[in-house]
Design a protein around this motif. Structure first.
Motif, PDB file in Angstrom:
ATOM      1  N   GLU A  89       8.966   6.055   1.005  1.00  0.00           N
ATOM      2  CA  GLU A  89       7.895   5.889   0.015  1.00  0.00           C
ATOM      3  C   GLU A  89       7.984   4.528  -0.655  1.00  0.00           C
ATOM      4  OE1 GLU A  89       6.930  10.306  -1.689  1.00  0.00           O
ATOM      5  OE2 GLU A  89       8.940   9.518  -2.076  1.00  0.00           O
ATOM      6  N   ALA A  90       9.199   4.095  -0.981  1.00  0.00           N
ATOM      7  CA  ALA A  90       9.377   2.802  -1.643  1.00  0.00           C
ATOM      8  C   ALA A  90       8.937   1.655  -0.742  1.00  0.00           C
ATOM      9  CB  ALA A  90      10.831   2.613  -2.057  1.00  0.00           C
ATOM     10  N   ALA A  91       9.223   1.755   0.555  1.00  0.00           N
ATOM     11  CA  ALA A  91       8.839   0.695   1.487  1.00  0.00           C
ATOM     12  C   ALA A  91       7.332   0.570   1.633  1.00  0.00           C
ATOM     13  CB  ALA A  91       9.474   0.953   2.853  1.00  0.00           C
ATOM     14  N   ALA A  92       6.598   1.613   1.274  1.00  0.00           N
ATOM     15  CA  ALA A  92       5.137   1.582   1.373  1.00  0.00           C
ATOM     16  C   ALA A  92       4.486   0.806   0.234  1.00  0.00           C
ATOM     17  CB  ALA A  92       4.599   3.020   1.375  1.00  0.00           C
ATOM     18  N   VAL A  93       5.271   0.468  -0.801  1.00  0.00           N
ATOM     19  CA  VAL A  93       4.677   0.001  -2.058  1.00  0.00           C
ATOM     20  C   VAL A  93       4.477  -1.510  -2.191  1.00  0.00           C
ATOM     21  CG1 VAL A  93       4.981  -0.060  -4.575  1.00  0.00           C
ATOM     22  CG2 VAL A  93       5.542   2.016  -3.295  1.00  0.00           C
ATOM     23  N   PRO A  94       5.474  -2.369  -1.929  1.00  0.00           N
ATOM     24  CA  PRO A  94       5.442  -3.737  -2.469  1.00  0.00           C
ATOM     25  C   PRO A  94       4.182  -4.547  -2.191  1.00  0.00           C
ATOM     26  CG  PRO A  94       7.622  -3.251  -1.648  1.00  0.00           C
ATOM     27  CD  PRO A  94       6.750  -2.107  -1.225  1.00  0.00           C
ATOM     28  N   MET A  95       3.857  -4.789  -0.937  1.00  0.00           N
ATOM     29  CA  MET A  95       2.726  -5.662  -0.648  1.00  0.00           C
ATOM     30  C   MET A  95       1.397  -5.008  -0.999  1.00  0.00           C
ATOM     31  SD  MET A  95       1.969  -7.823   2.871  1.00  0.00           S
ATOM     32  CE  MET A  95       3.705  -8.248   3.028  1.00  0.00           C
ATOM     33  N   ALA A  96       1.188  -3.766  -0.562  1.00  0.00           N
ATOM     34  CA  ALA A  96      -0.076  -3.083  -0.816  1.00  0.00           C
ATOM     35  C   ALA A  96      -0.270  -2.786  -2.299  1.00  0.00           C
ATOM     36  CB  ALA A  96      -0.149  -1.794   0.004  1.00  0.00           C
ATOM     37  N   GLY A  97       0.793  -2.303  -2.959  1.00  0.00           N
ATOM     38  CA  GLY A  97       0.682  -1.974  -4.370  1.00  0.00           C
ATOM     39  C   GLY A  97       0.422  -3.180  -5.246  1.00  0.00           C
ATOM     40  N   VAL A  98       1.146  -4.262  -4.994  1.00  0.00           N
ATOM     41  CA  VAL A  98       0.964  -5.477  -5.797  1.00  0.00           C
ATOM     42  C   VAL A  98      -0.386  -6.133  -5.486  1.00  0.00           C
ATOM     43  CG1 VAL A  98       1.865  -7.800  -6.237  1.00  0.00           C
ATOM     44  CG2 VAL A  98       3.427  -5.857  -6.140  1.00  0.00           C
ATOM     45  N   THR A  99      -0.848  -6.051  -4.228  1.00  0.00           N
ATOM     46  CA  THR A  99      -2.184  -6.554  -3.900  1.00  0.00           C
ATOM     47  C   THR A  99      -3.239  -5.831  -4.714  1.00  0.00           C
ATOM     48  OG1 THR A  99      -1.574  -7.186  -1.639  1.00  0.00           O
ATOM     49  CG2 THR A  99      -3.908  -6.810  -2.072  1.00  0.00           C
ATOM     50  N   ALA A 100      -3.152  -4.502  -4.750  1.00  0.00           N
ATOM     51  CA  ALA A 100      -4.111  -3.715  -5.526  1.00  0.00           C
ATOM     52  C   ALA A 100      -4.043  -4.066  -7.008  1.00  0.00           C
ATOM     53  CB  ALA A 100      -3.852  -2.225  -5.312  1.00  0.00           C
ATOM     54  N   LEU A 101      -2.825  -4.164  -7.535  1.00  0.00           N
ATOM     55  CA  LEU A 101      -2.633  -4.482  -8.952  1.00  0.00           C
ATOM     56  C   LEU A 101      -3.210  -5.847  -9.302  1.00  0.00           C
ATOM     57  CD1 LEU A 101      -1.329  -3.956 -11.747  1.00  0.00           C
ATOM     58  CD2 LEU A 101       0.776  -4.987 -10.830  1.00  0.00           C
ATOM     59  N   GLN A 102      -2.835  -6.872  -8.550  1.00  0.00           N
ATOM     60  CA  GLN A 102      -3.300  -8.226  -8.850  1.00  0.00           C
ATOM     61  C   GLN A 102      -4.806  -8.367  -8.632  1.00  0.00           C
ATOM     62  OE1 GLN A 102      -0.824 -10.843  -6.496  1.00  0.00           O
ATOM     63  NE2 GLN A 102       0.962 -10.569  -7.814  1.00  0.00           N
ATOM     64  N   LEU A 150       6.239  -6.255  -9.228  1.00  0.00           N
ATOM     65  CA  LEU A 150       6.972  -5.231  -8.487  1.00  0.00           C
ATOM     66  C   LEU A 150       7.664  -4.272  -9.447  1.00  0.00           C
ATOM     67  CD1 LEU A 150       7.715  -4.296  -5.627  1.00  0.00           C
ATOM     68  CD2 LEU A 150       9.719  -5.790  -5.734  1.00  0.00           C
ATOM     69  N   ASN A 151       8.226  -4.804 -10.519  1.00  0.00           N
ATOM     70  CA  ASN A 151       8.846  -3.944 -11.534  1.00  0.00           C
ATOM     71  C   ASN A 151       7.807  -3.112 -12.278  1.00  0.00           C
ATOM     72  OD1 ASN A 151      11.779  -4.179 -11.594  1.00  0.00           O
ATOM     73  ND2 ASN A 151      11.459  -6.344 -12.020  1.00  0.00           N
ATOM     74  N   TYR A 152       6.602  -3.662 -12.448  1.00  0.00           N
ATOM     75  CA  TYR A 152       5.514  -2.894 -13.062  1.00  0.00           C
ATOM     76  C   TYR A 152       5.159  -1.698 -12.174  1.00  0.00           C
ATOM     77  CZ  TYR A 152       0.935  -1.795 -15.076  1.00  0.00           C
ATOM     78  OH  TYR A 152      -0.134  -1.152 -15.653  1.00  0.00           O
ATOM     79  N   MET A 153       5.094  -1.945 -10.863  1.00  0.00           N
ATOM     80  CA  MET A 153       4.839  -0.847  -9.925  1.00  0.00           C
ATOM     81  C   MET A 153       5.968   0.181  -9.990  1.00  0.00           C
ATOM     82  SD  MET A 153       1.904  -1.299  -8.580  1.00  0.00           S
ATOM     83  CE  MET A 153       2.089   0.112  -7.490  1.00  0.00           C
ATOM     84  N   LYS A 154       7.190  -0.285 -10.128  1.00  0.00           N
ATOM     85  CA  LYS A 154       8.349   0.624 -10.259  1.00  0.00           C
ATOM     86  C   LYS A 154       8.167   1.556 -11.456  1.00  0.00           C
ATOM     87  CE  LYS A 154      13.354   0.398 -11.266  1.00  0.00           C
ATOM     88  NZ  LYS A 154      13.348   0.757 -12.685  1.00  0.00           N
ATOM     89  N   GLU A 155       7.702   1.023 -12.565  1.00  0.00           N
ATOM     90  CA  GLU A 155       7.492   1.836 -13.757  1.00  0.00           C
ATOM     91  C   GLU A 155       6.409   2.892 -13.528  1.00  0.00           C
ATOM     92  OE1 GLU A 155       6.650  -0.917 -16.875  1.00  0.00           O
ATOM     93  OE2 GLU A 155       8.648  -1.832 -16.826  1.00  0.00           O
ATOM     94  N   LEU A 156       5.329   2.485 -12.848  1.00  0.00           N
ATOM     95  CA  LEU A 156       4.257   3.445 -12.552  1.00  0.00           C
ATOM     96  C   LEU A 156       4.759   4.560 -11.640  1.00  0.00           C
ATOM     97  CD1 LEU A 156       1.135   1.147 -11.917  1.00  0.00           C
ATOM     98  CD2 LEU A 156       1.740   2.385 -13.998  1.00  0.00           C
ATOM     99  N   LEU A 157       5.568   4.194 -10.663  1.00  0.00           N
ATOM    100  CA  LEU A 157       6.122   5.182  -9.731  1.00  0.00           C
ATOM    101  C   LEU A 157       7.072   6.140 -10.446  1.00  0.00           C
ATOM    102  CD1 LEU A 157       6.781   2.603  -6.915  1.00  0.00           C
ATOM    103  CD2 LEU A 157       5.296   4.599  -6.621  1.00  0.00           C
ATOM    104  N   GLU A 158       7.924   5.595 -11.302  1.00  0.00           N
ATOM    105  CA  GLU A 158       8.877   6.432 -12.033  1.00  0.00           C
ATOM    106  C   GLU A 158       8.169   7.399 -12.974  1.00  0.00           C
ATOM    107  OE1 GLU A 158      12.864   3.625 -12.286  1.00  0.00           O
ATOM    108  OE2 GLU A 158      11.287   3.344 -13.783  1.00  0.00           O
ATOM    109  N   ALA A 159       7.037   6.965 -13.518  1.00  0.00           N
ATOM    110  CA  ALA A 159       6.283   7.811 -14.449  1.00  0.00           C
ATOM    111  C   ALA A 159       5.377   8.800 -13.720  1.00  0.00           C
ATOM    112  CB  ALA A 159       5.449   6.931 -15.382  1.00  0.00           C
ATOM    113  N   GLY A 160       5.335   8.718 -12.392  1.00  0.00           N
ATOM    114  CA  GLY A 160       4.482   9.613 -11.617  1.00  0.00           C
ATOM    115  C   GLY A 160       3.008   9.282 -11.711  1.00  0.00           C
ATOM    116  N   LYS A 161       2.685   8.077 -12.170  1.00  0.00           N
ATOM    117  CA  LYS A 161       1.283   7.680 -12.308  1.00  0.00           C
ATOM    118  C   LYS A 161       0.702   7.127 -11.009  1.00  0.00           C
ATOM    119  CE  LYS A 161       1.743   6.802 -17.259  1.00  0.00           C
ATOM    120  NZ  LYS A 161       1.750   5.778 -18.348  1.00  0.00           N
ATOM    121  N   VAL A 162       1.580   6.750 -10.107  1.00  0.00           N
ATOM    122  CA  VAL A 162       1.176   6.274  -8.785  1.00  0.00           C
ATOM    123  C   VAL A 162       2.071   6.952  -7.761  1.00  0.00           C
ATOM    124  CG1 VAL A 162       1.151   4.278  -7.233  1.00  0.00           C
ATOM    125  CG2 VAL A 162       0.277   4.047  -9.557  1.00  0.00           C
ATOM    126  N   GLN A 163       1.469   7.410  -6.669  1.00  0.00           N
ATOM    127  CA  GLN A 163       2.216   8.062  -5.599  1.00  0.00           C
ATOM    128  C   GLN A 163       1.838   7.427  -4.264  1.00  0.00           C
ATOM    129  OE1 GLN A 163       4.592  10.525  -5.687  1.00  0.00           O
ATOM    130  NE2 GLN A 163       4.795  10.268  -3.479  1.00  0.00           N
TER     131      GLN A 163
END
Length: 322
Positions: A126-139, A277-290
């Motif tokens: 699950e973690a490997a699915a996040v960095p590029m796609a998640g940060v692209t969406a965020l930015q 990336l750390n912002y995405m980590k916080e969202l994941l830890e809070a269960g706000k993003v899956q």
């Protein structure tokens, strides 16, 4: 160590699983034993050398980076003497696209600035699915789109890797979110919180009367004029993926449209960023993003994973278990 290697541009068949020298951690580097990686559009560009302009960054005649793979998750095995943020045993994840790639391998050595601690509540896959796609969406939403709470936001291509993150991030930032997808992906979008879902096989959102404050185009082939028609008077259109024609129109015509009217149209390229990336980590830890994962492949099956990814119908992310 084992790694997927490409010494020439071409289809997935040019990828080979082979033995290469295991890297070591330089003074400012972290040696990571990779547990999982994922496939992104940038991997496809690096594999095929298309569009041709990308070769000025990746190598004109052959790939400058022989081991593809941008997103990883794994465990720190060793650190250089100047590394401050991590220690052996830490579980981490990160985007290697800005520091030489190399994710489709058993080990990689990278600067600490490209990594963050992996959220404890999700798996390495699950973690490997996040960095590029998640940060692209965020930015794309926050920085380029300047999303505001209460806005009506449309995500075109909402069921893919970037799209599934964009739906969830836009909801977290207070938007009313409409996702565009095919019939088979409707339930996925509803499950991750989309307020409205448009089935593009039955309805063309550019032809209805609804307007949107922000459109994030992750996929699709609509002309720029159709997107412009669908924007609210002060709306913004952000292109992060889609057809080559659409990308060309956005790069060439977008600035002119933006200068001559109140609607803003622009293209966007994600930039790896440890803060985000750390912002995405916080969202994941809070269960706000899956993370949404379609399929997992083994390292030796990377060519097959690319062939599936190329079809363009993945529901969320395609992940490699190393």
């Amino acid at each position: 160590m084992k790694a997927i290697v490409s010494n020439k541009y071409g289809p997935p068949d040019v990828l080979e699983l082979t033995e290469v020298e295991k890297p070591i951690a330089e003074d400012n580097q972290v040696l990571v034993k990779i547990h999982a990686a994922s496939v992104n559009y940038g991997n496809l560009v690096l594999l095929k050398g298309e569009p041709f302009l990308a070769r000025f960054a990746f190598g004109l005649l052959k790939p400058k980076y022989s081991i593809p793979g941008g997103d990883i998750a794994g465990r720190v095995e060793a650190v250089g003497k100047d590394v401050k943020q991590f220690q052996p045993g830490d579980d981490v994840f990160g985007d290697l696209s800005g520091c030489g790639w190399g994710g489709f391998a058993e080990y990689v050595s990278v600067p600490e600035k490209v990594l963050a601690l992996k959220p404890a509540n999700i798996s390495h896959e699950e973690a490997a699915a996040v960095p590029m796609a998640g940060v692209t969406a965020l930015q794309g939403l926050r920085d380029k789109g300047q999303i505001q709470s209460g806005q009506k936001v449309l995500i075109n291509g909402a069921s893919g890797g970037v799209g599934t993150f964009a739906v969830q991030i836009a909801k977290e930032l207070g938007a009313e979110v409409t996702g565009v997808c095919s019939t088979r992906n409707i339930d996925i979008l509803r499950s991750i919180g989309a307020d409205h879902v448009i089935d593009y096989t039955k309805e063309d959102f550019t032809q209805n009367t609804q307007s949107y404050d922000l459109i994030l185009a992750v996929n699709g082939s609509h002309p720029l004029s159709a997107y412009k028609r669908t924007l609210s008077p002060n709306g913004k259109f952000v292109h992060v993926g889609g057809s080559g024609v659409q990308m060309f129109q956005t790069i060439v015509l977008g600035p002119w449209i933006s200068m001559t009217g109140s609607k803003k149209m622009s293209s966007f390229l994600q930039r790896p960023n440890q803060i985000d990336l750390n912002y995405m980590k916080e969202l994941l830890e809070a269960g706000k993003v899956q993370p949404v994962i379609d399929r997992c492949y083994k390292l030796r099956e990377v060519p097959e994973a690319f062939r599936y990814f190329e079809e363009g119908h993945a529901q969320g992310k395609v992940v490699i278990t190393v």
